[in-house]
Enzyme design. Structure first.
Site, PDB file in Angstrom:
ATOM      1  CD  GLU A  37      24.009  11.149  11.230  1.00  0.00           C
ATOM      2  OE1 GLU A  37      23.335  12.175  11.375  1.00  0.00           O
ATOM      3  OE2 GLU A  37      23.527  10.041  10.928  1.00  0.00           O
ATOM      4  CB  SER A  40      38.381  -4.501   6.560  1.00  0.00           C
ATOM      5  OG  SER A  40      37.202  -5.167   6.209  1.00  0.00           O
ATOM      6  CD  GLN A  41      44.478  -3.414   4.006  1.00  0.00           C
ATOM      7  OE1 GLN A  41      45.331  -2.541   3.849  1.00  0.00           O
ATOM      8  NE2 GLN A  41      44.426  -4.479   3.239  1.00  0.00           N
ATOM      9  CB  CYS A  87      -1.566  -2.593  18.849  1.00  0.00           C
ATOM     10  SG  CYS A  87      -1.565  -1.018  19.720  1.00  0.00           S
ATOM     11  CG  LEU A  88      -4.428  -0.369  13.493  1.00  0.00           C
ATOM     12  CD1 LEU A  88      -5.373   0.728  13.976  1.00  0.00           C
ATOM     13  CD2 LEU A  88      -3.550   0.170  12.373  1.00  0.00           C
ATOM     14  CG  HIS A 143       2.717  -3.782  20.611  1.00  0.00           C
ATOM     15  ND1 HIS A 143       2.611  -3.878  19.242  1.00  0.00           N
ATOM     16  CD2 HIS A 143       2.186  -2.590  20.946  1.00  0.00           C
ATOM     17  CE1 HIS A 143       2.047  -2.779  18.758  1.00  0.00           C
ATOM     18  NE2 HIS A 143       1.777  -1.978  19.769  1.00  0.00           N
ATOM     19  CD  GLU A 197       4.410  -6.969  18.678  1.00  0.00           C
ATOM     20  OE1 GLU A 197       3.482  -7.475  19.335  1.00  0.00           O
ATOM     21  OE2 GLU A 197       4.331  -5.851  18.138  1.00  0.00           O
TER      22      GLU A 197
HETATM   23  N1  GLN Z   1      -2.924   3.861  16.180  1.00  0.00           N
HETATM   24  C1  GLN Z   1      -3.469   3.100  17.258  1.00  0.00           C
HETATM   25  C2  GLN Z   1      -3.403   3.857  18.573  1.00  0.00           C
HETATM   26  O1  GLN Z   1      -2.647   4.794  18.700  1.00  0.00           O
HETATM   27  C3  GLN Z   1      -2.784   1.764  17.375  1.00  0.00           C
HETATM   28  C4  GLN Z   1      -1.344   1.852  17.776  1.00  0.00           C
HETATM   29  C5  GLN Z   1      -0.555   0.596  17.526  1.00  0.00           C
HETATM   30  O2  GLN Z   1      -0.992  -0.298  16.811  1.00  0.00           O
HETATM   31  N2  GLN Z   1       0.641   0.522  18.066  1.00  0.00           N
HETATM   32  O3  GLN Z   1      -4.103   3.532  19.497  1.00  0.00           O
END
Ligand code: GLN
Length: 545
Positions: free
Chosen positions: A157, A199-200, A390-391, A516, A518
């Site tokens: 692919e 590698s070769q 988030c969640l 998020h 992070e």
């Molecule tokens: N599932 C939840 C939503 O869609 C949280 C999403 C998440 O944590 N990225 O709102």
């Protein structure tokens, strides 16, 4: 073809991988980007992925690891996280193309009749589309574009991508593009020897299709001997001084660029691309590595309670951001990986006793939800620092609604459409959406923080921008009720319609956000919320300080 001296031609570097997957191509590409940036060049990055999903957004983290989200809302491969963290480049929609995305563009064009009756084929139409994706990185503001080709040389692919980069380089000229092949030189214990044959063979696969790597970077467990490099140079047709090694690093992936710099990889790249060799300034990076290695005054143990715990890549940016937060607090980080479903069975106390902070990351679907809610209750009741993302924020709202506000069966409409108390509900903009791919609330949005919040304190600002990836949100119908009981909305969209961040001010550190954070943490600049969370956990670890 040679570029005119002084012309602002964007130069290209293509990074391919050989022998096996998981060699750390993304980290290597990101390390090269860092070095070239520190030589004063403006660098951009891209990954081409050979699978057929249009983007990784619809893939399970078990299949693919984390989905990394860019400011402009692309759902991308986790390698882009390395690009942004190492080189501090800004990735975008143009930074990640899959075969699926390339094919769907070509097929849409075919449906519009744009091929004027021609037979549409892999060569030239798919390869042209790939070249177009690569060319889209070219700009007067970009000196060097690094494109990583996903997969391993020899995969069926990835063939169109390899053919496309071969053509691309032929068209743009040798001095404007470079092929770097990252390969494995394994150590065979029983023979007590390192072996160059894989590698070769991998290079010979590339040569069959017309790609002769300019440089080899050899991943190895032990130092390579000169004779190995001689052999690889001779049999792979690569200049002897362009065979480099990238040994496993001892303490941190952030050591990789330093090891490559010791061998002057970046200097050779500039010479091959006919770029002026500028000085390298890595002082702050080296200082960061020194701080990673030196003994710390405290160890902070953080429980991450999630659903994809067995796969480390599923929460890659979370773990990285925690390590940045620990470094900023001069603490060693220990992560306790807690499977939410397991916690559901055995109870929070058993799995969480002794930790200094609890983080509940993002996720989708029902599995493990009750375990996450129990973990949050444990953090709230035991006054342990808590960070929900988030969640994780949505679960914190559910927990508070059930156990403080007494709203039995409160839930998110994602998990129970019939709940009498949908404290988390579908966003209005999501009600008519049926397609799953690329349809969430994605990318950077502004958020206003209340000045008295802990968040505003650690950010040192009240107006922030953070990245999102969700469909559900805090249900405003419950806002007043929960606020009155102590769960405060401390951050919201500028029109105040979307709750973005909540806190319990009576708790030592209970902060949760719908976005998020992070994704925006960097080793040299830990994200404020991670820095603040680890600082709070450090106080638990060392109460006397
Ligand atoms: N599932 C939840 C939503 O869609 C949280 C999403 C998440 O944590 N990225 O709102």
């Amino acid at each position: 073809m040679r570029s005119k001296p002084g012309s602002r031609q964007t130069k290209y570097i293509f990074v391919t991988g050989g022998v096996v997957s998981s060699l750390g191509k993304g980290i290597t590409a990101a390390s090269l980007a860092l070095l070239l940036k520190r030589r004063g060049y403006r660098v951009t990055m891209q990954k081409l992925d050979p699978y057929l999903n249009v983007d990784p957004g619809t893939m399970s983290p078990y299949q693919h690891g984390e989905v990394y989200v860019t400011d402009d809302g692309a759902e991308t491969d986790l390698d882009l996280g390395h690009y942004e963290r190492f080189a501090d480049v800004t990735c975008s929609q143009a930074s990640n193309y899959t075969s699926g995305r390339i094919y769907s563009n070509v097929i849409a064009r075919e449906r519009r009749g744009e091929y004027l009756g021609k037979t549409v084929q892999v060569i030239p139409h798919i390869t042209d589309e790939i070249k177009q994706a690569i060319r889209s990185l070219s700009s007067p503001d970009v000196d060097i574009a690094i494109t990583e080709i996903g997969g391993t040389a020899g995969d069926i692919e990835s063939m169109p991508f390899l053919e496309a980069i071969r053509q691309f380089r032929h068209e743009i000229g040798r001095n404007n593009a470079l092929f770097i092949h990252l390969t494995l030189v394994p150590y065979i214990k029983a023979a007590g020897e390192m072996k160059t044959k894989p590698s070769q063979q991998s290079v010979s696969i590339l040569r069959e299709i017309g790609i002769i790597p300019d440089m080899l970077i050899c991943r190895c467990e032990k130092p390579m001997q000169s004779e190995h490099k001689d052999k690889l140079a001779l049999f792979c047709n690569v200049e002897r001084e362009l065979v480099f090694e990238e040994q496993d690093v001892a303490n941190s992936i952030y050591e990789v660029p330093v090891e490559l710099a010791k061998q002057d990889v970046d200097k050779y790249i500039m010479e091959l691309l006919e770029l002026h060799v500028r000085d390298l300034d890595l002082r702050d990076w080296q200082d960061m590595i020194r701080r990673v290695i030196e003994p710390k005054s405290a160890t902070v143990e953080i429980a991450v309670v999630g659903k994809y715990i067995s796969l480390r890549d599923a929460y890659k940016s979370i773990y990285e951001a925690l390590s940045h937060g620990a470094l900023a607090n001069d603490a060693d980080l220990k992560i306790r990986h807690v499977e939410a479903e397991e916690l559901e069975k055995v109870g929070a106390a058993k799995l969480l006793a002794g930790v200094h902070g609890i983080l509940v990351p993002g996720g989708f679907g029902n599995r493990g939800i009750e375990g996450k809610i129990q973990a949050i209750r444990y953090a709230r009741e035991n006054r342990l620092p808590f960070f929900g993302i988030c969640l994780g924020m949505q679960c914190a709202v559910i927990e508070f609604a059930r156990n403080v506000a007494g709203l039995a069966d409160a839930n998110s409409a994602e998990f129970d459409e019939q709940t009498p108390h949908p404290v988390i509900a579908l966003m209005d903009s999501q009600r008519q959406v049926t397609d799953k791919g690329g349809t969430m609330r994605l990318g950077a949005y502004p958020c206003e923080l209340r000045p008295e919040s802990r968040a505003a304190q650690v950010y040192g600002a009240t107006e922030i921008q953070e990245r999102h990836r969700h469909r559900y949100e805090f249900n405003n119908a419950y806002r007043e009720r929960l606020e009155a009981l102590g769960l405060k909305v401390m951050g919201a969209s500028p029109d105040d319609q979307l709750v973005e961040l909540i806190e319990i001010p009576q708790h030592p550190w209970f902060v949760a956000c719908q976005f998020h954070p992070e994704f925006k943490s960097r080793p040299l600049n830990a994200h404020p919320l991670f820095r603040g969370f680890v600082a709070a956990a450090r106080k638990v670890a060392q109460p006397l300080l």
